[in-house]
Design an enzyme around this catalytic site. Structure first.
Site, PDB file in Angstrom:
ATOM      1  CG  HIS A  46      -1.731  -0.519   0.887  1.00 59.68           C
ATOM      2  ND1 HIS A  46      -2.852  -0.555   1.999  1.00 59.68           N
ATOM      3  CD2 HIS A  46      -2.222  -2.389   1.062  1.00 59.68           C
ATOM      4  CE1 HIS A  46      -3.616  -2.271   1.465  1.00 59.68           C
ATOM      5  NE2 HIS A  46      -3.580  -2.246   1.374  1.00 59.68           N
ATOM      6  CD  GLU A  48      -1.876   4.761   2.504  1.00 57.24           C
ATOM      7  OE1 GLU A  48      -2.934   5.569   3.212  1.00 57.24           O
ATOM      8  OE2 GLU A  48      -2.166   3.695   2.245  1.00 57.24           O
ATOM      9  CB  CYS A  76      -6.254  -0.345   4.837  1.00 54.29           C
ATOM     10  SG  CYS A  76      -4.930  -0.588   4.692  1.00 54.29           S
ATOM     11  CB  CYS A  79      -1.865   2.273   6.249  1.00 54.10           C
ATOM     12  SG  CYS A  79      -1.392   1.135   3.702  1.00 54.10           S
TER      13      CYS A  79
END
Length: 149
Positions: A46, A48, A76, A79
């Site tokens: 992801h 992040e 999410c 993250c």
């Protein structure tokens, strides 16, 4: 934030999801990332997490106190956990959970799962060899030169 949003467009162009993130400190950008889950064949890539990994590689430390995570979307749970453990001093985001869910990135089930008692979770969790595992925690607690985090 403008750079995080630009990275979200780069992610789309590269075959990833529409997410971008930047970790910035007083001296400027420390790390940046875009979603690379599909091209990288790794569900942890992801934006992040990629940005946090890059930022931590720069000073050679997991400690990002004083840094801010700018992300094109509300993080999410994974993250958010990464930002928490970094620990970033703040998170600033563009799109919210509702906008992400509207285009197929709905984290509601994960947030609900974490709130349930372990025995009631959809993804089964089973404890095994707890006594043996505790030995590592005991060794860590006794280690005088352990790195705190």
């Amino acid at each position: 934030m403008a750079r995080a949003i630009a990275l979200s467009f780069e992610g789309i162009a590269a075959g990833g999801g529409p997410f971008g993130a930047v970790v910035a400190g007083p001296q400027g950008i420390l790390g940046e990332g875009r979603n690379n889950v599909v091209p990288g064949r790794d569900p942890t890539l992801h934006a992040e997490v990629v940005a946090i990994r890059a930022a931590c590689a720069l000073p050679g430390s997991h400690d990002l106190r004083g840094a801010v995570l700018y992300t094109s979307c509300e993080p999410c749970p994974m993250c958010l956990g990464a930002a928490w453990w970094a620990p970033c001093s703040a998170v600033v985001y563009g799109n919210g959970r509702a906008e992400a869910a509207a285009i197929g990135f709905d984290d509601a089930a994960i947030y609900a799962e974490v709130a349930r008692p372990v025995q009631a979770r959809v993804l089964p969790l089973r404890r095994l060899m707890a006594t043996e595992a505790l030995e590592a925690f005991t060794a860590w607690a006794a280690k005088a030169d352990r790195a705190p985090y």
